[in-house]
Design a protein around this motif. Structure first.
Motif, PDB file in Angstrom:
ATOM      1  N   ARG A   1       0.829  -1.219   0.000  1.00 26.98           N
ATOM      2  CA  ARG A   1       0.000   0.000   0.000  1.00 26.98           C
ATOM      3  C   ARG A   1       0.861   1.267   0.000  1.00 26.98           C
ATOM      4  O   ARG A   1       0.518   2.249  -0.649  1.00 26.98           O
ATOM      5  CB  ARG A   1      -0.943  -0.007   1.186  1.00 26.98           C
ATOM      6  CG  ARG A   1      -1.911  -1.188   1.100  1.00 26.98           C
ATOM      7  CD  ARG A   1      -3.292  -0.856   1.558  1.00 26.98           C
ATOM      8  NE  ARG A   1      -4.121  -2.034   1.550  1.00 26.98           N
ATOM      9  CZ  ARG A   1      -4.876  -2.397   0.524  1.00 26.98           C
ATOM     10  NH1 ARG A   1      -4.899  -1.699  -0.565  1.00 26.98           N
ATOM     11  NH2 ARG A   1      -5.624  -3.478   0.595  1.00 26.98           N
TER      12      ARG A   1
ATOM     13  N   CYS B   1       2.029   1.731  -3.463  1.00 30.10           N
ATOM     14  CA  CYS B   1       0.912   2.242  -4.268  1.00 30.10           C
ATOM     15  C   CYS B   1       0.793   3.751  -4.141  1.00 30.10           C
ATOM     16  O   CYS B   1       0.649   4.460  -5.150  1.00 30.10           O
ATOM     17  CB  CYS B   1      -0.412   1.608  -3.829  1.00 30.10           C
ATOM     18  SG  CYS B   1      -0.537  -0.143  -4.131  1.00 30.10           S
ATOM     19  N   GLU B   2       0.847   4.241  -2.911  1.00 32.27           N
ATOM     20  CA  GLU B   2       0.725   5.677  -2.669  1.00 32.27           C
ATOM     21  C   GLU B   2       1.866   6.453  -3.312  1.00 32.27           C
ATOM     22  O   GLU B   2       1.652   7.509  -3.897  1.00 32.27           O
ATOM     23  CB  GLU B   2       0.686   5.957  -1.172  1.00 32.27           C
ATOM     24  CG  GLU B   2      -0.599   5.490  -0.505  1.00 32.27           C
ATOM     25  CD  GLU B   2      -0.574   5.660   1.002  1.00 32.27           C
ATOM     26  OE1 GLU B   2       0.300   6.395   1.514  1.00 32.27           O
ATOM     27  OE2 GLU B   2      -1.427   5.053   1.666  1.00 32.27           O
TER      28      GLU B   2
ATOM     29  N   TYR C   1      -3.176  -1.308  -6.172  1.00 31.53           N
ATOM     30  CA  TYR C   1      -2.677  -2.443  -5.388  1.00 31.53           C
ATOM     31  C   TYR C   1      -2.442  -3.643  -6.314  1.00 31.53           C
ATOM     32  O   TYR C   1      -1.420  -4.312  -6.229  1.00 31.53           O
ATOM     33  CB  TYR C   1      -3.685  -2.795  -4.288  1.00 31.53           C
ATOM     34  CG  TYR C   1      -3.220  -3.906  -3.384  1.00 31.53           C
ATOM     35  CD1 TYR C   1      -2.541  -3.629  -2.208  1.00 31.53           C
ATOM     36  CD2 TYR C   1      -3.457  -5.243  -3.704  1.00 31.53           C
ATOM     37  CE1 TYR C   1      -2.108  -4.644  -1.370  1.00 31.53           C
ATOM     38  CE2 TYR C   1      -3.024  -6.259  -2.882  1.00 31.53           C
ATOM     39  CZ  TYR C   1      -2.346  -5.963  -1.718  1.00 31.53           C
ATOM     40  OH  TYR C   1      -1.913  -6.970  -0.906  1.00 31.53           O
TER      41      TYR C   1
END
Length: 51
Positions: free
Chosen positions: A14, A17-18, A24
């Motif tokens: 995660r 991903c950010e 995801y």
């Protein structure tokens, strides 16, 4: 995905991903294709309870 394998610091999918603005699923696929060993979920619900 060197960020996921960095020793000493556990980076989550995660977090990647950010930072990369990818989904995801996309990051998961990239890690799988690269042969990365994925870690299990580390949420409090999965932590063993001490007596």
């Amino acid at each position: 995905m060197a960020a996921y394998r960095t020793s000493g610091r556990k980076v989550t999918i995660r977090e990647i991903c950010e930072k990369t603005n990818r989904s995801y699923g996309a990051i998961h696929s990239i890690l799988s294709e690269a042969g990365a060993t994925k870690r299990g979920c580390r949420s409090a619900a999965h932590e063993p309870v001490s007596p």
